[in-house]
Design an enzyme around this catalytic site. Structure first.
Site, PDB file in Angstrom:
ATOM      1  N   GLY A   1       0.976  -1.162   0.119  1.00  0.00           N
ATOM      2  CA  GLY A   1      -0.175   0.050   0.194  1.00  0.00           C
ATOM      3  C   GLY A   1       1.006   1.150   0.077  1.00  0.00           C
ATOM      4  O   GLY A   1       1.964   0.984  -0.066  1.00  0.00           O
ATOM      5  N   ASN A   2       0.220   2.387   0.494  1.00  0.00           N
ATOM      6  CA  ASN A   2       1.007   3.494   0.459  1.00  0.00           C
ATOM      7  C   ASN A   2       0.404   4.381   1.480  1.00  0.00           C
ATOM      8  O   ASN A   2      -0.506   4.097   1.889  1.00  0.00           O
ATOM      9  CB  ASN A   2       1.314   4.503  -0.917  1.00  0.00           C
TER      10      ASN A   2
END
Ligand code: CTP
Length: 406
Positions: free
Chosen positions: A212-213
């Site tokens: 993810g980020n």
């Protein structure tokens, strides 16, 4: 569908002969799709009965601060009423009430509600021609307009006194027309559908892990709120975030992966007029998602990745009438890279934010952007709150939206 559809309208009725027309006004507002609550002054009851108005509005009609009939709910809360309303209409508004409103007098539930209301307020004056022309009335109306209220001008015609002149309350249908036109002018995206994406995507590795980020989703959520405030019907497709939204103009669709975002976005895209991809979509995902939690076995491990679909580029390739906006988060050769993305993805505009700028980018309450348009304009803005940045972005879009070259 009327722009009043779904709106909560608080109708204030004061003591003038035109109050008898308020019953028709309640009906016209309801016919336009609004829900209506009535608050009236004591003297208004001499002209129209609360029973008529509560029957038509399907809500109790309030006039005093206390409610003797219900010992469990004795206090009629003007603050709650003021907060409930999307707009308040005072019709008829007598010279007496206009003067009190202009001077902050608060000796009735109606006036207390007016002072508490945060929504737009409209007044429809109704009085005899000489009262209407009197400098005190003119001053009251001028002051009320300066305070941000809107005056629905009185009409010319025969008055209750038998005299003919200006001072008649505008007819109920004319009041509804006036409000509709006024609301539309303040809602340039009324009747338009806007699609916005927000947040990160999570690409699963196994049942407990993902790639993810750090995107918080805040920029996309602020854009959605701004679009709704401009009158648009908004679809917000968001990756996992902690943000909530409660806005009847915004349909929030929560997704997790780039694939899910791709599907939702393409489902809505064909009938949208403006699309803004503010999401931080993962560029790669694990080529295989393990069915079970991956156990620790060796000192190092590799996860083969495959590219996700570039959602924005896919929208650009099927673009017809849509105004399509992308975001570019860059760390070097910012302008060059952003211009190149605008061209390659067939966009109308791209919003550049650089991670090199302090206060800009992921997880921050602020952002610093450059709006780059297909027409060659490049406009840089100072560091601002993300809500203000959303306003700047829509100002730029609205300048170009009607004259777009796709
Ligand atoms: N975007 C997208 N789908 C992806 C990746 C990005 O729709 N798989 C969109 C983003 O929402 C953003 C724009 O493309 O509006 C640019 O994203 P960005 O990450 O800056 O650029 P990329 O095209 O991914 O290129 P790079 O990562 O090489 O800079």
């Amino acid at each position: 569908m009327s722009i009043l559809s779904g709106k909560k309208v608080l109708l204030g009725i004061t003591g003038g002969i035109a109050a008898y027309k308020s019953a028709i006004l309640v009906r016209s507002l309801i016919k336009a799709g609004a829900s209506v609550k009535v608050v009236m002054t004591e003297s208004a009851k001499d002209f129209v009965t609360p029973l008529t108005l509560s029957t038509l509005s399907k809500h109790p009609v309030l006039s005093s601060f206390t409610n003797e009939e219900d010992e469990n709910d004795v206090w009629n809360n003007h603050v709650d009423l003021g907060l409930w309303a999307d707009l308040m209409v005072i019709a008829p508004a007598t010279a007496n009430t206009l003067s009190k409103m202009a001077n902050g007098v608060c000796d009735s539930l109606l006036l207390a509600t007016y002072l508490s209301a945060k929504c737009p307020v409209y007044v429809a004056p109704a009085m005899d021609l000489d009262m209407y022309k009197h400098p005190t009335t003119t001053n009251s109306l001028k002051k009320l307009q300066e305070y941000g209220n809107t005056v629905i001008p009185a009409a010319h015609g025969e008055l209750a006194s038998g005299l003919v002149g200006e001072g008649r309350m505008a007819e109920p249908d004319a009041i509804v027309d006036f409000i509709e036109e006024h609301l539309k002018a303040a809602a340039p995206l009324y009747g338009k559908k806007v699609l916005i994406t927000a947040g990160p995507t999570y690409e699963p590795i196994d049942p407990v892990r993902f790639i993810g980020n750090h995107s918080s989703g805040k920029m996309g959520f602020e854009l959605a709120c701004k679009a709704a405030a401009l009158g648009a019907e908004v679809v917000l497709v968001s990756g996992p975030t902690h943000l909530e939204i409660q806005n009847p103009g915004i349909k929030l669709i929560r997704i997790s992966t780039a694939r899910e975002m791709y599907e939702e976005v393409h489902r809505h895209y064909p009938d949208t007029q403006i699309t803004i991809m503010a999401a931080a979509v993962a560029d790669y995902r694990p080529a295989q998602v393990a069915g079970q939690k991956i156990k620790k076995k060796t000192a190092s491990m590799n996860i083969p990745l495959e590219p996700t679909d570039d959602i924005l580029a896919s929208l650009g390739s099927v673009k017809k009438e849509q105004y399509l906006v992308g975001f570019a988060l860059e760390t070097q050769n910012e302008l060059e890279n952003a211009r190149e993305k605008l061209r390659r993805k067939n966009l109308n505009a791209i919003v550049l934010n650089s991670l090199m700028d302090e206060g800009a980018g992921f997880g921050k309450p602020t952002n610093k952007i450059t709006f780059i348009s297909k027409d060659g304009t490049e406009k840089s803005f100072p560091l601002k709150s993300k809500a203000e940045v959303a306003g700047d972005i829509f100002n730029e879009i609205l300048l170009r939206f009607d004259a777009k070259e796709n």
